[in-house]
Write a protein that holds these residues in place. Sequence first.
Motif, PDB file in Angstrom:
ATOM      1  N   LEU A 235      52.325   9.656 -60.489  1.00  0.00           N
ATOM      2  CA  LEU A 235      52.438  10.364 -61.764  1.00  0.00           C
ATOM      3  C   LEU A 235      53.670  11.246 -61.862  1.00  0.00           C
ATOM      4  CD1 LEU A 235      48.724  11.360 -62.438  1.00  0.00           C
ATOM      5  CD2 LEU A 235      50.006   9.442 -63.381  1.00  0.00           C
TER       6      LEU A 235
ATOM      7  N   THR B 117      42.582   9.662 -64.053  1.00  0.00           N
ATOM      8  CA  THR B 117      43.579   9.856 -63.000  1.00  0.00           C
ATOM      9  C   THR B 117      42.949  10.591 -61.814  1.00  0.00           C
ATOM     10  OG1 THR B 117      44.406  11.953 -63.895  1.00  0.00           O
ATOM     11  CG2 THR B 117      45.439   9.920 -64.697  1.00  0.00           C
TER      12      THR B 117
ATOM     13  N   LEU C 229      50.505   2.717 -66.912  1.00  0.00           N
ATOM     14  CA  LEU C 229      49.049   2.806 -66.791  1.00  0.00           C
ATOM     15  C   LEU C 229      48.357   2.266 -68.035  1.00  0.00           C
ATOM     16  CD1 LEU C 229      48.491   6.226 -65.000  1.00  0.00           C
ATOM     17  CD2 LEU C 229      47.762   3.981 -64.187  1.00  0.00           C
TER      18      LEU C 229
ATOM     19  N   ALA D 160      52.743  14.921 -66.338  1.00  0.00           N
ATOM     20  CA  ALA D 160      51.958  13.685 -66.436  1.00  0.00           C
ATOM     21  C   ALA D 160      50.874  13.776 -67.503  1.00  0.00           C
ATOM     22  CB  ALA D 160      51.359  13.321 -65.080  1.00  0.00           C
TER      23      ALA D 160
ATOM     24  N   LEU E 146      50.752  11.352 -70.715  1.00  0.00           N
ATOM     25  CA  LEU E 146      49.562  10.509 -70.903  1.00  0.00           C
ATOM     26  C   LEU E 146      48.914  10.772 -72.261  1.00  0.00           C
ATOM     27  CD1 LEU E 146      48.156  10.787 -67.294  1.00  0.00           C
ATOM     28  CD2 LEU E 146      48.730   8.635 -68.435  1.00  0.00           C
TER      29      LEU E 146
ATOM     30  N   GLU F 169      49.464   4.578 -58.897  1.00  0.00           N
ATOM     31  CA  GLU F 169      50.581   4.983 -59.760  1.00  0.00           C
ATOM     32  C   GLU F 169      50.997   6.404 -59.439  1.00  0.00           C
ATOM     33  OE1 GLU F 169      53.452   4.321 -61.526  1.00  0.00           O
ATOM     34  OE2 GLU F 169      52.134   2.831 -62.474  1.00  0.00           O
TER      35      GLU F 169
ATOM     36  N   ALA G  35      43.985  14.203 -62.096  1.00  0.00           N
ATOM     37  CA  ALA G  35      44.847  14.226 -60.910  1.00  0.00           C
ATOM     38  C   ALA G  35      45.524  15.578 -60.726  1.00  0.00           C
ATOM     39  CB  ALA G  35      45.901  13.140 -61.018  1.00  0.00           C
TER      40      ALA G  35
ATOM     41  N   ASN H 286      42.380  13.541 -67.616  1.00  0.00           N
ATOM     42  CA  ASN H 286      43.493  14.012 -66.789  1.00  0.00           C
ATOM     43  C   ASN H 286      42.941  14.857 -65.638  1.00  0.00           C
ATOM     44  OD1 ASN H 286      45.883  12.965 -68.047  1.00  0.00           O
ATOM     45  ND2 ASN H 286      45.501  14.354 -69.763  1.00  0.00           N
TER      46      ASN H 286
ATOM     47  N   ALA I 177      42.978   5.328 -61.780  1.00  0.00           N
ATOM     48  CA  ALA I 177      44.347   5.567 -61.336  1.00  0.00           C
ATOM     49  C   ALA I 177      44.330   6.526 -60.149  1.00  0.00           C
ATOM     50  CB  ALA I 177      45.182   6.142 -62.472  1.00  0.00           C
ATOM     51  N   TYR I 178      45.221   6.287 -59.198  1.00  0.00           N
ATOM     52  CA  TYR I 178      45.237   7.144 -58.011  1.00  0.00           C
ATOM     53  C   TYR I 178      46.602   7.053 -57.351  1.00  0.00           C
ATOM     54  CZ  TYR I 178      45.214   2.998 -55.064  1.00  0.00           C
ATOM     55  OH  TYR I 178      45.573   1.825 -54.456  1.00  0.00           O
ATOM     56  N   TRP I 179      46.842   7.983 -56.455  1.00  0.00           N
ATOM     57  CA  TRP I 179      48.028   7.950 -55.602  1.00  0.00           C
ATOM     58  C   TRP I 179      47.644   8.587 -54.279  1.00  0.00           C
ATOM     59  CZ3 TRP I 179      52.013   5.046 -55.769  1.00  0.00           C
ATOM     60  CH2 TRP I 179      53.172   5.347 -55.024  1.00  0.00           C
TER      61      TRP I 179
END
Length: 265
Positions: free
Chosen positions: A77, A8, A86, A142, A146, A75, A104, A102, A32-34
Amino acid sequence: MRHVALVTGANHGIGAATAEALAAQGAAVVCAYWTVEEEPDPAVPAAYRTNRAQTADAVVTGIRERGGDAVAVAEDLTDPEAARRLFDRAEAAFGPVDILVNNASGWVQDTFSPATVDQHGRTLQPVTASTWQRQFAVDAMAPALLIAEFARRHAARGAGWGRIVGLTSGGDLGFPQEVSYGAAKAAQNNYTMSAAVELAPLGITANVVHPPVTDTGWVTDEVRAFVERSTAHVHVATPAEVAGVIAYLASDAASLITGNLITLR
């Protein structure tokens, strides 16, 4: 056997470097990113804001150009359904995930004090329900969801090898001037330590890495001078240096390392 990693916050900094390091070890990586757009703060370098606002597409392109396998997945979170989505995306692309990182963060600088800027001149906010919710959703909820999704799918398929690595910050006296950030990371630490004990019979290790001051675009000359004066800090690290430790923890060689908070200096 090829491993499949879910990382993430993989669009920049430590997350991007970790995705690249795991791909170099042969893992297929879900990045995964936002993207986050923030109000300009004169004390925060523009490079840092630019990094946080970019997608993970460039990371994936670089991995593929070096012969690796990766996909980018946007995504949010803060959505409780993000973890399930995810893992579904990862399994559709590469198969079951057996490495979870983890990384992010919903980084918010909030404080109980009346101060409006921190020691480096960055803007501070008072603690509010909004700052708490943003921070805890990404840094505590999150990771918990996860880990739970990782464990459920791992057990359902009868797997016997897995790796969980979390990223933390703060310390024994909390994280003054980033109080919700420090508190949310403390919650993630606790979740990860519990996972180390509860999931050990399934062949899963779980550890947390506390990076040193790491230049992900926010480090200024003033911050470097602060590190040089500090008795608690030794280096200003690169993201790749931190990623090397994470990649090791995600390897076969680290099978005896679990339930640790590893502080890098």
